[in-house]
Design a protein around this motif. Structure first.
Motif, short mmCIF file in Angstrom:
data_model
loop_
_atom_site.label_atom_id
_atom_site.label_comp_id
_atom_site.label_asym_id
_atom_site.label_seq_id
_atom_site.Cartn_x
_atom_site.Cartn_y
_atom_site.Cartn_z
N GLN A 65 0.84 -1.20 0.00
CA GLN A 65 0.00 0.00 0.00
C GLN A 65 0.87 1.24 0.00
O GLN A 65 2.02 1.20 0.39
N ARG A 66 0.29 2.33 -0.43
CA ARG A 66 1.03 3.58 -0.52
C ARG A 66 0.97 4.34 0.80
O ARG A 66 0.41 5.42 0.89
N GLY A 67 1.57 3.77 1.81
CA GLY A 67 1.59 4.38 3.13
C GLY A 67 2.94 5.02 3.43
O GLY A 67 3.67 5.45 2.53
N LEU A 68 3.27 5.04 4.70
CA LEU A 68 4.50 5.67 5.15
C LEU A 68 5.74 4.94 4.61
O LEU A 68 6.70 5.58 4.20
N GLU A 69 5.70 3.61 4.59
CA GLU A 69 6.84 2.85 4.10
C GLU A 69 7.12 3.17 2.64
O GLU A 69 8.27 3.32 2.23
N HIS A 70 6.06 3.27 1.85
CA HIS A 70 6.21 3.58 0.43
C HIS A 70 6.82 4.97 0.24
O HIS A 70 7.70 5.15 -0.61
N LYS A 71 6.39 5.93 1.03
CA LYS A 71 6.92 7.29 0.92
C LYS A 71 8.39 7.35 1.32
O LYS A 71 9.19 8.05 0.69
N ILE A 72 8.75 6.63 2.37
CA ILE A 72 10.15 6.60 2.80
C ILE A 72 11.02 6.00 1.72
O ILE A 72 12.08 6.55 1.36
N LEU A 73 10.60 4.87 1.16
CA LEU A 73 11.38 4.22 0.11
C LEU A 73 11.48 5.09 -1.13
O LEU A 73 12.54 5.19 -1.75
N LYS A 74 10.40 5.73 -1.48
CA LYS A 74 10.38 6.62 -2.64
C LYS A 74 11.37 7.77 -2.46
O LYS A 74 12.13 8.11 -3.38
N ASN A 75 11.40 8.35 -1.28
CA ASN A 75 12.34 9.45 -1.02
C ASN A 75 13.78 8.96 -0.97
O ASN A 75 14.68 9.67 -1.44
N LEU A 76 14.02 7.77 -0.43
CA LEU A 76 15.38 7.22 -0.44
C LEU A 76 15.88 7.05 -1.87
O LEU A 76 17.02 7.42 -2.19
N CYS A 77 15.04 6.50 -2.72
CA CYS A 77 15.43 6.30 -4.12
C CYS A 77 15.66 7.64 -4.82
O CYS A 77 16.61 7.79 -5.58
N ARG A 78 14.80 8.59 -4.55
CA ARG A 78 14.92 9.90 -5.21
C ARG A 78 16.21 10.62 -4.81
O ARG A 78 16.92 11.16 -5.66
N VAL A 79 16.53 10.61 -3.53
CA VAL A 79 17.74 11.29 -3.06
C VAL A 79 18.98 10.61 -3.64
O VAL A 79 19.90 11.28 -4.10
N HIS A 80 19.00 9.28 -3.62
CA HIS A 80 20.17 8.58 -4.17
C HIS A 80 20.30 8.84 -5.66
O HIS A 80 21.41 9.06 -6.16
N TRP A 81 19.21 8.83 -6.38
CA TRP A 81 19.25 9.08 -7.82
C TRP A 81 19.78 10.48 -8.10
O TRP A 81 20.61 10.67 -8.98
N ASP A 82 19.30 11.47 -7.35
CA ASP A 82 19.77 12.85 -7.55
C ASP A 82 21.25 13.00 -7.22
O ASP A 82 21.98 13.72 -7.91
N ARG A 83 21.71 12.33 -6.18
CA ARG A 83 23.12 12.41 -5.82
C ARG A 83 24.00 11.79 -6.89
O ARG A 83 25.05 12.33 -7.25
N MET A 84 23.59 10.66 -7.42
CA MET A 84 24.37 10.01 -8.47
C MET A 84 24.34 10.84 -9.76
O MET A 84 25.34 10.93 -10.47
N ARG A 85 23.21 11.44 -10.06
CA ARG A 85 23.12 12.26 -11.26
C ARG A 85 24.02 13.48 -11.14
O ARG A 85 24.68 13.89 -12.09
N GLU A 86 24.08 14.06 -9.96
CA GLU A 86 24.95 15.22 -9.71
C GLU A 86 26.41 14.83 -9.86
O GLU A 86 27.21 15.58 -10.42
N LEU A 87 26.78 13.64 -9.39
CA LEU A 87 28.17 13.17 -9.54
C LEU A 87 28.52 12.94 -10.99
O LEU A 87 29.63 13.22 -11.43
#
Length: 140
Positions: A65-87
């Motif tokens: 379900q799209r609850g708190l766990e989903h939001k946490i995982l989504k943000n973890l993926c987004r931050v890592h993706w942005d950091r790698m793209r910046e590098l």
């Protein structure tokens, strides 16, 4: 050097649950696999079966379900993706220069102009570490 079977099973369970949680979407899928590989290849890493089990539960809850766990995982993926793209955008000369810690001519150390550079994600990483400690997870 052979790998113990429980380590292989843990990797596969985490990968399967993580991919289900992000619904195999492209940026998140590559982020999950990259972080998982990085974690399992870390020579300083430790293996805790209980933490892996709880992390798989967390990822399965994020998939259901799209609850708190989903939001946490989504943000973890987004931050890592942005950091790698910046590098990837950073030229190799800048990366080498920042790794050398700004040594000037004659071997003297230069004073860095920006004291915040390099500490942007410190609070974020501490928050993830506290989440892992409080819930006995192994998120990265």
């Amino acid at each position: 050097m052979s790998t113990p079977p429980n380590l292989i099973h843990a990797y596969r369970h985490l990968l399967r649950a993580g991919l289900r949680a992000v619904q195999f979407s492209q940026p998140s899928r590559s982020t999950i696999t990259a972080r998982l590989r990085e974690g399992f290849r870390d020579p300083r890493g430790t293996f805790d079966a209980e933490r892996v089990r709880r992390t798989v539960w967390f990822l399965n809850a994020a998939a259901q379900q799209r609850g708190l766990e989903h939001k946490i995982l989504k943000n973890l993926c987004r931050v890592h993706w942005d950091r790698m793209r910046e590098l990837r955008r950073m030229p190799w000369r800048v990366r080498v220069r920042s790794e050398l810690e700004g040594k000037g001519k004659g071997g003297k150390k230069r004073v860095r102009d920006d004291v915040i550079k390099g500490t942007e994600f410190e609070h974020y990483e501490r928050t993830i570490a506290m989440l892992n400690d409080s819930m006995q997870l192994c998120l990265r």
